[in-house]
Design an enzyme around this catalytic site. Structure first.
Site, PDB file in Angstrom:
ATOM      1  N   GLU A 247       6.355   7.190   8.744  1.00 16.31           N
ATOM      2  CA  GLU A 247       6.069   7.798   7.348  1.00 16.31           C
ATOM      3  C   GLU A 247       6.556   8.602   7.918  1.00 16.31           C
ATOM      4  O   GLU A 247       6.710   9.985   6.463  1.00 16.31           O
ATOM      5  CB  GLU A 247       5.081   7.582   6.862  1.00 16.31           C
ATOM      6  CG  GLU A 247       5.201   6.075   6.066  1.00 16.31           C
ATOM      7  CD  GLU A 247       3.481   5.942   5.265  1.00 16.31           C
ATOM      8  OE1 GLU A 247       3.077   6.836   5.109  1.00 16.31           O
ATOM      9  OE2 GLU A 247       4.350   4.768   4.819  1.00 16.31           O
TER      10      GLU A 247
ATOM     11  N   CYS B 169       2.106  -7.137   2.488  1.00 17.42           N
ATOM     12  CA  CYS B 169       1.220  -5.488   2.793  1.00 17.42           C
ATOM     13  C   CYS B 169       0.268  -6.786   3.436  1.00 17.42           C
ATOM     14  O   CYS B 169      -0.756  -7.383   2.690  1.00 17.42           O
ATOM     15  CB  CYS B 169       0.587  -5.110   1.851  1.00 17.42           C
ATOM     16  SG  CYS B 169      -0.815  -4.618   2.859  1.00 17.42           S
ATOM     17  N   ASN B 170       0.941  -6.764   4.647  1.00 18.83           N
ATOM     18  CA  ASN B 170      -0.162  -7.353   5.773  1.00 18.83           C
ATOM     19  C   ASN B 170      -1.728  -7.253   5.524  1.00 18.83           C
ATOM     20  O   ASN B 170      -2.296  -7.879   6.136  1.00 18.83           O
ATOM     21  CB  ASN B 170       0.032  -7.120   7.607  1.00 18.83           C
ATOM     22  CG  ASN B 170       1.628  -8.271   7.691  1.00 18.83           C
ATOM     23  OD1 ASN B 170       1.386  -9.854   7.767  1.00 18.83           O
ATOM     24  ND2 ASN B 170       2.867  -7.323   7.940  1.00 18.83           N
ATOM     25  N   THR B 171      -2.201  -5.835   5.606  1.00 23.31           N
ATOM     26  CA  THR B 171      -3.426  -4.967   5.065  1.00 23.31           C
ATOM     27  C   THR B 171      -4.408  -6.364   4.113  1.00 23.31           C
ATOM     28  O   THR B 171      -5.372  -6.640   4.397  1.00 23.31           O
ATOM     29  CB  THR B 171      -4.140  -4.399   5.388  1.00 23.31           C
ATOM     30  OG1 THR B 171      -2.986  -3.715   6.356  1.00 23.31           O
ATOM     31  CG2 THR B 171      -5.028  -3.841   5.541  1.00 23.31           C
TER      32      THR B 171
ATOM     33  N   SER C  56       1.440  -1.675   0.082  1.00 22.15           N
ATOM     34  CA  SER C  56       0.063   0.083   0.050  1.00 22.15           C
ATOM     35  C   SER C  56       0.455   1.644   0.134  1.00 22.15           C
ATOM     36  O   SER C  56       0.005   2.478   0.011  1.00 22.15           O
ATOM     37  CB  SER C  56      -0.755   0.162   0.917  1.00 22.15           C
ATOM     38  OG  SER C  56      -0.514  -0.162   2.973  1.00 22.15           O
TER      39      SER C  56
ATOM     40  N   CYS D  49       3.307  -6.422  10.858  1.00 23.23           N
ATOM     41  CA  CYS D  49       3.006  -4.848   9.801  1.00 23.23           C
ATOM     42  C   CYS D  49       4.646  -4.289   9.300  1.00 23.23           C
ATOM     43  O   CYS D  49       6.191  -4.479   9.988  1.00 23.23           O
ATOM     44  CB  CYS D  49       2.702  -4.128  10.491  1.00 23.23           C
ATOM     45  SG  CYS D  49       2.635  -2.258   9.507  1.00 23.23           S
ATOM     46  N   THR D  50       4.870  -4.033   7.828  1.00 23.91           N
ATOM     47  CA  THR D  50       5.853  -3.958   7.133  1.00 23.91           C
ATOM     48  C   THR D  50       7.509  -3.342   7.617  1.00 23.91           C
ATOM     49  O   THR D  50       7.953  -2.223   7.232  1.00 23.91           O
ATOM     50  CB  THR D  50       6.284  -5.229   5.420  1.00 23.91           C
ATOM     51  OG1 THR D  50       5.434  -3.800   5.203  1.00 23.91           O
ATOM     52  CG2 THR D  50       5.756  -5.545   4.920  1.00 23.91           C
ATOM     53  N   HIS D  51       5.983  -2.280   8.269  1.00 26.56           N
ATOM     54  CA  HIS D  51       6.780  -0.378   8.934  1.00 26.56           C
ATOM     55  C   HIS D  51       7.541  -0.788   9.959  1.00 26.56           C
ATOM     56  O   HIS D  51       8.490  -0.526  10.262  1.00 26.56           O
ATOM     57  CB  HIS D  51       5.726   0.073   8.833  1.00 26.56           C
ATOM     58  CG  HIS D  51       5.020   1.054   7.161  1.00 26.56           C
ATOM     59  ND1 HIS D  51       4.316   0.083   7.261  1.00 26.56           N
ATOM     60  CD2 HIS D  51       5.252   2.085   7.623  1.00 26.56           C
ATOM     61  CE1 HIS D  51       4.166   1.410   6.223  1.00 26.56           C
ATOM     62  NE2 HIS D  51       4.758   2.249   6.373  1.00 26.56           N
TER      63      HIS D  51
ATOM     64  N   TYR E 134      -3.646   2.037   4.339  1.00 33.40           N
ATOM     65  CA  TYR E 134      -5.060   0.865   3.684  1.00 33.40           C
ATOM     66  C   TYR E 134      -5.544  -0.284   5.030  1.00 33.40           C
ATOM     67  O   TYR E 134      -6.379  -0.476   5.425  1.00 33.40           O
ATOM     68  CB  TYR E 134      -4.603  -0.379   3.304  1.00 33.40           C
ATOM     69  CG  TYR E 134      -4.358  -0.008   1.774  1.00 33.40           C
ATOM     70  CD1 TYR E 134      -4.445   0.995   1.034  1.00 33.40           C
ATOM     71  CD2 TYR E 134      -3.883  -1.674   0.945  1.00 33.40           C
ATOM     72  CE1 TYR E 134      -3.862   1.275  -0.458  1.00 33.40           C
ATOM     73  CE2 TYR E 134      -4.309  -1.469  -0.682  1.00 33.40           C
ATOM     74  CZ  TYR E 134      -4.592  -0.185  -0.780  1.00 33.40           C
ATOM     75  OH  TYR E 134      -4.023  -0.043  -2.070  1.00 33.40           O
ATOM     76  N   GLY E 135      -4.662   0.119   6.078  1.00 32.01           N
ATOM     77  CA  GLY E 135      -4.633  -0.239   7.448  1.00 32.01           C
ATOM     78  C   GLY E 135      -6.073   0.210   8.127  1.00 32.01           C
ATOM     79  O   GLY E 135      -7.109  -1.020   8.719  1.00 32.01           O
TER      80      GLY E 135
END
Length: 276
Positions: free
Chosen positions: A159, A74-76, A12, A193-195, A43-44
């Site tokens: 971010e 993306c996990n979401t 996302s 979450c990839t962040h 997207y979360g």
């Protein structure tokens, strides 16, 4: 851009670059296209319907670029869109292509990390509400107890470049305390979450040494390597020139490149693509 049949990596936004970094590190010979839907991120907190629509549009765009295989890094999107795409959207239209996510390969091995049988899952609101990790982990490790914690402020912190600043500690500790208050036996924390790998040092600083923190990148990369070995009909379609191309739906490619380079741990030069 030369004619290739690359592996598509979708997210996302920019978080999926932490997964892409691991994949490219373990499988450097393949060609890759990364697509970040930054103009519509995050997207979360969006609905299942909207996340499916956005994800499917991006997957189709990657198919149009010649990708025989797309990874939802993306996990979401993996939680809320993957099954519908695999079971409803692709059959009869894209029978020679595949779309994979990051949840199942993680669920297949995460139970091997815990000694107490108690795992904490840190993710976005969408991932946590989907119950995808609890459901998938139970298939492979029915004896494991899964405790989930949504961390809605972590992605904005990351971010906005605040992930390594002192102000981030408050929000890191807040969510960790909420999670650990539900079980004193948690010994493994999954960053779903990839962040979140960018917060890994701060997360570890607020945990006892007895709790290990697991990121997904290397797990997903190893799973992909195994998948390609087991599916030569897909593997043989993918070209091998070692190329990397980056695309974003944000018209501010300079901003994307700046942030993406931080996640990918290497310089990134992207191109804008309209998904409307």
């Amino acid at each position: 851009m030369q004619a290739t049949s690359p592996i598509g990596i979708f997210d996302s936004g920019i978080g999926g670059l932490t997964v892409f970094r691991s994949i490219a590190g373990q499988l450097p010979q393949y060609d890759y296209i990364y697509l970040g839907d930054n103009s519509r991120a995050p997207y979360g907190n969006r609905s299942f319907k909207t996340i499916h629509q956005y994800t499917w549009e991006c997957v189709q765009w990657l198919f149009e670029q010649g990708c025989p295989l797309v990874i939802l890094a993306c996990n979401t999107a993996s939680a809320k869109a993957l099954r519908t795409i695999q079971q409803r959207d692709m059959p009869g239209r894209y029978n020679d292509k595949r779309v994979l996510g990051v949840i199942r390969p993680t669920a297949e091995v995460i139970g091997n990390y815990t000694k107490t049988g108690n795992i904490g899952v840190l993710g976005t609101k969408g991932t946590v509400q989907s119950e995808s990790y609890a459901i998938e982990i139970a298939k492979f490790f029915p004896e494991v107890q899964v405790y989930q914690q949504a961390c809605p402020l972590w992605v904005p912190l990351i971010e906005n470049g605040e992930y390594d600043k002192p102000g981030a500690d408050y929000y890191v500790k807040q969510y960790l305390d909420e999670l650990l208050s539900r079980s004193a036996d948690i010994d493994t924390l999954l960053l779903a979450c990839t962040h979140y790998p960018l917060l890994q040092d701060k997360i570890k600083a607020h945990l006892p040494e007895s709790i290990q923190v697991v990121a997904q990148g290397d797990i997903v990369a190893a799973s992909l390597q195994d998948y390609l070995h087991r599916h030569p009909e897909i593997n043989d379609q993918i070209t091998r020139n070692g190329t990397r191309h980056f695309f974003t739906s944000s018209d501010d490619t300079a901003d994307f490149d700046q942030h993406a380079s931080m996640f990918f741990s290497a310089p990134v030069k992207s191109e804008y693509v309209s998904l409307k």
